[in-house]
Enzyme design. Structure first.
Site: not given
Ligand SMILES: [Zn+2]
Length: 376
Positions: A188, A280, A361
């Site tokens: 992340d 991501e 997170d």
């Protein structure tokens, strides 16, 4: 299976005054040759609809050296000048293939000062690198060794806006896939933390899986913000303004150098410890415009980190998955799949109805891993 890859190794070096002078003249000639060839190609293209080839540009360069006006071009090594013409050729090829815009002139102030030397224009022996037109080897700070038996093919010398010299040495290197592992990780991207992993790596992340921003960076960012305000106040073209600009460039260079070191260690550890890595695609997230310095630095780091993960995964036989769909990674409970209705940005920890306590997170990183595996 082991594979041979081309790999660039970059080092700082400290030129003697004579070397600095030789390189400064070479940079100047490189820029001049590039711009003059561009001008000629542009003229031929506009007025005759004709494409000038590299061979023609190279022949023109030989002619320029014979003129009284440009005979100084013959004083520097001819290789960096030829390489400048090759780069121009590539820029035109990209333009004609519609991969890039029309090639631009190299400006005195804004373009990067660099010169590229191929094999015939340097000697490398026993850790000593000597460039054409120089008697002594460069005083290089070998911060890490070149691969065993390295046989460099290209050497690029440059000087950045902060006045620092560096040399990038391209060599072949053998990389071997790592032993397979069953471990997998989601990553992340953060702003307060540099990144958070879905599971910690001892010695690299903290116990939760977080990697904090490099030490000293907060102070450097403050310095940068302060230094950036100064040039605007100084008179254009003044020595003070130039000094202020160099100061900004120095702080900026220090931040990006430290970041790059941190990212190299981090991405190597991530790839070494995991068979599958899920990240991501942040281009969606970037639709939310935010021009803060913190944001800009973290975006640049993220792009750099993704590039490093891509090639290191390829080198070491690992799989990198990119989740390209936006999904509520922080609102979803990674344990039971329940979706929270609200998750304000200031909430760092929360408890799901299923009883699991989440770090915001780490939970997001776990969801990214799950999404990557589901899409695979
Ligand atoms: Zn839950």
């Amino acid at each position: 299976m082991a594979q041979i890859v081309k790999r660039a190794f970059k080092f700082r070096f400290y030129p003697t005054p004579e070397q600095a002078d030789e390189l400064a003249r070479t940079f100047g000639c490189v820029r001049l040759v590039y711009n003059k060839a561009l001008q000629e190609r542009t003229r031929a293209y506009r007025s005759e609809g004709r494409k000038v080839s590299y061979v023609e540009s190279s022949a023109a360069l030989t002619e320029w050296k014979r003129t009284e006006e440009l005979d100084f071009l013959a004083e520097v090594s001819s290789v960096p000048l030829q390489q400048a013409l090759r780069h121009l050729q590539t820029a035109f090829a990209n333009f004609f293939a519609q991969r890039a815009g029309y090639p631009a002139f190299k400006s005195r102030k804004k373009s990067r000062l660099s010169a590229e030397y191929t094999r015939s224009a340097f000697r490398y022996h026993d850790g000593r690198l000597t460039l054409a037109k120089m008697d002594a080897p460069l005083n290089i700070v070998w911060s890490r060794p070149l691969p065993e038996g390295a046989d460099p093919s290209t050497v690029t010398v440059s000087k950045d806006a902060a006045g620092r010299w560096s040399v990038s040495i391209l060599c072949e290197d053998t990389v071997r896939p790592l032993d397979p592992t069953s471990d997998m990780v989601g990553v992340d991207a953060g702003i307060t933390a540099l990144v958070t992993l879905s599971r910690p790596i001892p010695g690299v992340t903290d116990d939760d899986g977080k990697v904090t921003n490099p030490r000293h960076e907060r102070a450097d960012r403050r310095r940068l913000a302060r230094a950036q305000r100064i040039p605007a106040r100084k008179e254009k073209g003044s020595a003070n303004r130039d000094r202020a600009r160099v100061k900004v460039a120095r702080v900026h260079a220090r931040i990006t150098d430290r970041r790059r070191d941190v990212l190299h260690k981090l991405t190597t550890a991530i790839v070494r410890e995991n068979q599958v890595v899920v990240i991501e695609d942040l281009t969606v997230r970037n639709l939310v415009k935010n021009h803060s310095l913190a944001r800009a630095i973290s975006d640049a780091s993220w792009r750099q980190m993704r590039t490093m993960l891509e090639y290191k995964a390829q080198w070491y036989g690992r799989e990198l998955l990119v989740v390209d769909r936006w999904f509520p990674s922080s609102k979803l409970c990674s344990a039971c799949g329940a979706l929270q209705r609200f998750m304000p940005l200031n909430v760092r920890d929360w408890v799901c109805a299923c009883g699991v306590v989440h770090d915001r997170d780490v939970n997001a990183a776990k969801n990214i891993l799950a999404a990557g595996l589901a899409e695979r």
